[in-house]
Design a protein around this motif. Structure first.
Motif, PDB file in Angstrom:
ATOM      1  N   UNK A  85       0.843  -1.199   0.000  1.00 27.22           N
ATOM      2  CA  UNK A  85       0.000   0.000   0.000  1.00 27.22           C
ATOM      3  C   UNK A  85       0.878   1.247   0.000  1.00 27.22           C
ATOM      4  N   UNK A  86       0.298   2.365  -0.388  1.00 25.37           N
ATOM      5  CA  UNK A  86       1.016   3.638  -0.414  1.00 25.37           C
ATOM      6  C   UNK A  86       1.551   3.966   0.979  1.00 25.37           C
ATOM      7  N   UNK A  87       2.813   4.442   1.020  1.00 25.58           N
ATOM      8  CA  UNK A  87       3.441   4.856   2.265  1.00 25.58           C
ATOM      9  C   UNK A  87       4.249   3.775   2.958  1.00 25.58           C
ATOM     10  N   UNK A  88       4.086   2.515   2.567  1.00 26.17           N
ATOM     11  CA  UNK A  88       4.810   1.438   3.232  1.00 26.17           C
ATOM     12  C   UNK A  88       6.281   1.435   2.829  1.00 26.17           C
ATOM     13  N   UNK A  89       7.177   1.117   3.787  1.00 23.50           N
ATOM     14  CA  UNK A  89       8.598   1.014   3.463  1.00 23.50           C
ATOM     15  C   UNK A  89       8.901  -0.347   2.849  1.00 23.50           C
ATOM     16  N   UNK A  90       9.614  -0.333   1.715  1.00 28.16           N
ATOM     17  CA  UNK A  90       9.928  -1.572   1.009  1.00 28.16           C
ATOM     18  C   UNK A  90      11.415  -1.684   0.716  1.00 28.16           C
ATOM     19  N   UNK A  91      11.850  -2.921   0.531  1.00 29.76           N
ATOM     20  CA  UNK A  91      13.168  -3.236   0.000  1.00 29.76           C
ATOM     21  C   UNK A  91      12.898  -3.907  -1.344  1.00 29.76           C
ATOM     22  N   UNK A  92      13.480  -3.374  -2.421  1.00 32.25           N
ATOM     23  CA  UNK A  92      13.250  -3.898  -3.770  1.00 32.25           C
ATOM     24  C   UNK A  92      14.591  -4.249  -4.399  1.00 32.25           C
ATOM     25  N   UNK A  93      14.686  -5.454  -4.918  1.00 35.15           N
ATOM     26  CA  UNK A  93      15.878  -5.871  -5.653  1.00 35.15           C
ATOM     27  C   UNK A  93      15.447  -6.232  -7.063  1.00 35.15           C
ATOM     28  N   UNK A  94      16.237  -5.781  -8.048  1.00 34.29           N
ATOM     29  CA  UNK A  94      15.904  -6.077  -9.432  1.00 34.29           C
ATOM     30  C   UNK A  94      16.896  -5.465 -10.400  1.00 34.29           C
TER      31      UNK A  94
END
Length: 158
Positions: A70-79
């Motif tokens: 959802x909007x505002x959530x902290x994420x870790x993205x690898x790609x």
């Protein structure tokens, strides 16, 4: 392969948009990644420049992102990083930094999450290519003690 693989930590900036395509499910959203540094003069952490990435996820990852992010959530993205530039007639040229995501997760340094394993789709049982051979020794004739020749495998003697 000379691809640029990166890992970024940021906040979801736009609502994930889910689509069913002929190639399978796909989702995209924008991720805001802000550098932070320690300002010695002020003795506090300060926000630096914010980069925005368009994150693309496909197949099962897309389904899971649509159900979890959802909007505002902290994420870790690898790609894989893909920088696109385009110039349209009558408009200013623009550039876009996209990430073709391999994995996405919530940043647990800033909160908690409850993991639920995704249900696997129903798959039909695999059919054996050929029947399993009869490995058991045939029962012996009680009178002679010799295996029953009717059910015994053929033996080639040379």
């Amino acid at each position: 392969m000379n691809e640029t693989v990166l890992c970024v930590v940021g906040n979801v900036a736009t609502r994930p948009v889910y689509r069913e395509l002929p190639s399978g499910p796909s989702v995209r959203f924008r991720l805001a990644v802000t550098a932070r540094y320690w300002d010695r003069e002020k003795s506090l952490w300060t926000d630096g420049h914010t980069n925005f990435f368009t994150v693309w996820a496909n197949r099962q990852l897309a389904v899971n992102v649509a159900a979890s992010v959802e909007v505002g959530q902290p994420l870790v993205v690898q790609g894989r990083l893909k920088v696109r530039t385009e110039a349209r007639e009558g408009q200013q040229a623009w550039a876009s930094a996209d990430i073709d995501a391999v994995t996405i997760g919530h940043d647990l340094t800033r909160g908690t999450a409850a993991f639920r394993r995704a249900a696997k789709p129903e798959t039909p049982p695999r059919q054996a290519a050929r029947p399993e051979p009869q490995w058991e020794t045939p029962p012996a004739d009680p009178e002679t003690g010799v295996p029953d020749q009717q059910h015994a495998p053929a033996v080639l003697v040379t």
